[in-house]
Write an enzyme that holds these catalytic residues in place. Structure first.
Site, PDB file in Angstrom:
ATOM      1  N   ASP A   1       0.883  -1.159   0.000  1.00  0.00           N
ATOM      2  CA  ASP A   1       0.000   0.000   0.000  1.00  0.00           C
ATOM      3  C   ASP A   1       0.928   1.218   0.000  1.00  0.00           C
ATOM      4  OD1 ASP A   1      -2.053   1.783   0.040  1.00  0.00           O
ATOM      5  OD2 ASP A   1      -3.142   0.841   1.692  1.00  0.00           O
ATOM      6  N   TRP A   2       0.376   2.355  -0.370  1.00  0.00           N
ATOM      7  CA  TRP A   2       1.214   3.533  -0.630  1.00  0.00           C
ATOM      8  C   TRP A   2       1.968   3.993   0.613  1.00  0.00           C
ATOM      9  CZ3 TRP A   2       0.135   1.301  -4.635  1.00  0.00           C
ATOM     10  CH2 TRP A   2       0.286   1.832  -5.916  1.00  0.00           C
TER      11      TRP A   2
END
Ligand code: BGC
Length: 834
Positions: free
Chosen positions: A229-230
């Site tokens: 995930d970012w």
């Protein structure tokens, strides 16, 4: 090309890469893409959110996207075929925007209604989630675009999401939280999975070797890539050895140079890097980005073009859940007959400014939005009086300047020289990474000027303000409303500072219909330790405050004069979005008071609920009908008119139980204690918990009314033949009759109840199969519903394996968890394979 041939081509490409290039290929080059390697004929792989539309690489509105209803709404149609069609449309959108991998679907579970991203996940049930997710992934990939099933795993709430350690028992993990991922991996072969921010049982997910390598890959046979995930990847060695292939976003990541260095220093085996690169090359090959490897779906084999607008409208009306529809003058109040209606009072802020999608990374910019007011106006005959009143304002705060504003952004360097400009569809000035317009570099940028006009809808004191950080100068109608600097507080998270609360800076007395000039100049703050170069601030506004009692009185008067009242109630972006959880389930502002008052004034009051997740409906027994509209996507109002006036039936069934009040819900705490959130309830979430509680919900799992009546005339069961490890336990046959006066669609639901004498701590019944079927008035059919074998299984924590306790189970067939019409015995023999 066969898998073996593709693997050989990948091997060949890998052989041509040196360590530095390999390490570079595993790290984002910017916000959304991986670097190209032209020497080996590898293009740059582009990813984008997801899940209700494809935003593309620019987080701005100059490249609009079709916005479908929220994921919970899609699940409410209980139709994997419809999800597949949604997926195909999204692939088409992705191709149009040069996107190769869609950052979707979200298949975390509705563990608690407080979860901030509840609207973005499908259901409280893992089987329904897995089936809808399978359809969606298959559809996107039919179109030659990859998916990243997310967020692996147990990202079921938002509080402290970057750091929380979710402590989840192995049985709950297997039976609930991992199950949708497992089903999708098995049935749709996704090209990617996204590792969640949170930890599970002591290890952060990007480094979770057991779940990523042993369970996802070795046990389930997942052959795709795992992307963080970012900003979730934090440790080079732990992440790469824990099974994380790609660290996003870039350019600052723990992979790239840091990874090459770790190999050189002997902290990571080069073969581990090679494995990750193989998976990225395979993905690129599937997406048609690696020379010599034909794309998984060649251009000639792409599905037929999809009409996005029509599909958005179809999904919306099929997702609307009619919770209640009481008789008035001898027949249910809905559908309303537009030809016979003399007057309709439409009430609610969201009836005019509909909330059509959820906030955060799921946000896209639709080209247009049909509000309920637009939709009803278009559908009603010219002679029908339609009045509109606000009734209650759900938002106490200023919101991004939108309605009535025409704005542009101008970019200047430190010397005041113009660098570029762009149109702005709203007061949200936001550019991340490479989003900045042509000719504008982050390094050179000093000032952004948002300028334009505002034409008010109402006369009075209009409030203007700012959100975000920077040195601001706000001018309205030639008067400086505010001049000052907004700095980040010592303690605050930079994301919160940029995207946080709007600040009221002052008012201007304006006249309805008379345009005035507005401008907000921002000397941009550049924060060094942000992982992404970010410009983010907003011009915010709210109209003149009216006396809330007066607003209600106005709506009541309109309702009293009309034949029917339609009240649209809603949550706001500050209630449901990404990055935080909800504090309660109440409708914001005076909306509950409004509904009580309108219901008292008009017996034909229909309430439309515009929220992504459950809200308390304290007035539900007072009104004639309640229709859940979710976040209905861009065609909101058109679909609403279809359903209210009976051109179509509302097709939805609840994918999640709606409680009477928050306190009744099985899980009401999503806040970690000292960094830890324990899933104390084990396997008992959602209807699994409601089913053994003395408290009844407002509306049960699976509930939803249509416009016709159904009769369940008889059922049978055939055990599946063959090997007992197959996915299907057997098939339930149901004779079904549309006993009403119009065509309709039914969702036949089959729950598998455990044997009476089963002493184990198992849910009483679980959803084991379902089927959506359409029949003309008076039509009959026999449907065959395969039952999932998993419904009879339980995870044996001691043995570390699935077990099928034998005995006589019962298939319970009906319209919802509580409206069960027929039962048939399902003998489950002793299984040799668990
Ligand atoms: C979200 C992801 C999303 C990513 C990229 C994260 O904050 O959790 O769901 O795909 O951002 O926008």
């Amino acid at each position: 090309m066969t898998d073996t041939e593709r693997a050989a081509a990948v091997e060949q490409a890998l052989g041509k890469l040196d360590l530095d290039t390999k390490a570079r290929l595993l790290a984002g080059q910017d916000m959304w893409s991986l670097p190209p390697v032209p020497e080996i004929g590898l293009g740059s792989l582009v990813m984008s959110d997801g899940p209700i539309g494809v935003r593309g690489v620019r987080s701005t509105a100059d490249d609009p996207s079709v916005a479908l209803p929220s994921p919970t709404a899609l699940a409410a149609a209980w139709d994997p075929g419809l999800a597949r069609r949604a997926g195909r449309l999204l692939a088409q959108e992705a191709r149009r925007k040069g996107v190769h991998v869609l950052l979707a679907p979200t298949v975390n579970l509705h563990r608690s209604p407080l979860g901030g991203r509840h609207f973005e996940a499908y259901s409280e049930d893992p089987y329904l989630t897995g089936e809808i997710g399978t359809g969606y992934v298959a559809g996107v990939q039919d179109g030659g675009v990859g998916t990243t099933v997310k967020h692996f795993v147990a990202n079921d709430a938002e509080t402290d999401r970057f750091t929380v350690d979710n402590v989840v028992g192995e049985r709950a993990l297997r039976e609930l939280y991992l199950a949708p991922f497992e089903a999708i991996v098995k049935n749709a072969r996704p090209w990617g999975v996204m590792a969640a921010y949170n930890g599970v049982n002591g290890s952060t997910m990007t480094e979770h070797r057991r779940l990523q390598n042993e369970v996802l890959r070795d046990e389930w046979g997942f052959d795709g890539f795992v992307v963080s995930d970012w900003t979730a990847a934090r440790d080079t060695v732990a992440a790469v050895t824990g099974g994380l292939d790609v660290a996003m976003p870039g350019p600052r990541t723990v992979y790239g140079e840091a990874l090459a260095q770790a190999v050189r220093e002997g902290r990571v085996e080069e073969s581990v890097v090679d494995d990750a690169v193989r998976r990225v090359l395979l993905l690129a090959g599937r997406a048609g980005l690696l020379e010599g490897v034909p794309a998984a779906v060649p251009a000639g084999a792409l599905p037929a073009a999809v009409d996005g607008e029509a599909l958005a409208r179809e999904i919306a009306r099929r997702s609307f859940v009619l919770l209640r529809n009481e008789p008035r003058d001898g027949r249910p109040v809905l559908p309303l007959d537009p030809a016979a209606l003399r007057g309709v009072a439409l009430v609610g802020a969201a009836a005019r400014d509909a909330r059509v999608l959820g906030g955060g990374s799921a946000h896209v910019f639709p080209a247009h939005v049909v509000s309920p007011l637009d939709g009803l106006r278009a559908a009603l005959p010219a002679g029908t009086g339609l009045t509109y009143s606000v009734g209650a304002d759900p938002s106490a705060e200023l919101a991004v300047a939108e309605q009535g504003f025409t704005l542009r952004a101008l970019f200047r360097d430190a010397g005041g020289r113009p660098l570029g400009e762009t149109a702005l569809p709203s007061g949200q000035a936001q550019w991340l990474g490479t989003d900045l317009p042509e000719g504008v570099s982050f390094a050179a940028l000093h000032t952004v000027e948002v300028t334009g006009t505002f034409t008010p809808r109402e006369s009075g004191a209009h409030h203007f303000g700012t959100r975000g950080l920077g040195g601001f100068r706000l001018v309205v109608a030639d008067t400086v409303v505010f001049e000052g600097v907004q700095e980040m507080g010592q303690e605050s998270d930079p994301f919160e500072a940029f995207f946080g609360a709007p600040l009221d800076r002052g008012t201007a007395e304006l006249e309805a219909g008379v345009p005035v000039a507005v401008s907000l100049t921002c000397d941009v703050f550049k924060i060094e330790d942000m992982p992404i170069e970010t410009v983010a601030f907003s011009l915010v506004h709210r109209g003149p405050r009216r006396d809330p009692d007066e607003l209600i009185a106005e709506a009541v008067a309109a309702a009293r004069d009309a034949e029917a009242a339609i009240v649209v109630v809603a949550t706001t972006e500050r209630v449901e979005s990404e990055g935080f959880d909800r504090a309660d389930l109440r409708l914001p502002g005076r909306q509950d008071d409004l509904v009580h008052a309108v219901a008292a004034a008009n017996p034909r009051t229909v309430v439309v609920v515009n929220s992504g997740a459950p809200v308390e409906l304290p007035w539900r027994e007072e009104v004639a009908a309640v229709l859940l509209g979710w976040f209905p996507g861009q065609e909101a109002g058109a679909a609403l008119a279809d359903v209210l006036f009976g051109a179509e039936e509302p097709g939805g069934r609840l994918p999640t139980t709606w409680p009477v009040k928050l306190a009744d819900a099985p899980v009401t705490r999503v806040e970690p204690r000292e960094g830890v959130l324990t899933y104390e309830e084990g396997v008992h979430i959602g209807y699994r918990a409601w089913d053994r509680s003395d408290v009844a919900p407002a509306y049960a799992f699976g509930h939803g009314l249509g416009y016709t009546d159904w009769e369940y005339d008889g059922a049978g069961y055939e055990a599946a033949a063959g090997h007992d490890d197959a996915d299907t336990l057997g098939v339930v046959t149901v004779r079904l009759r549309n006993a009403g006066a119009r065509a309709g669609r039914e969702v036949v639901q089959v729950y598998l109840a455990v044997p009476e004498d089963d002493g184990a701590d198992r849910p009483r019944r679980v959803l084991a199969g379902f089927l959506s079927v359409e029949l003309p008035a008076g039509g009959t059919t026999e449907v065959r519903v395969p039952l999932s074998r998993r419904a009879a299984r339980t995870w044996d924590e001691t043995a570390g394996a699935w077990r099928t306790p034998p005995g006589t189970y019962t298939a319970e067939i009906g319209r919802s968890l509580v409206d069960r019409r027929l039962t048939v015995p399902v003998p489950v023999p002793v299984s040799a394979t668990g």
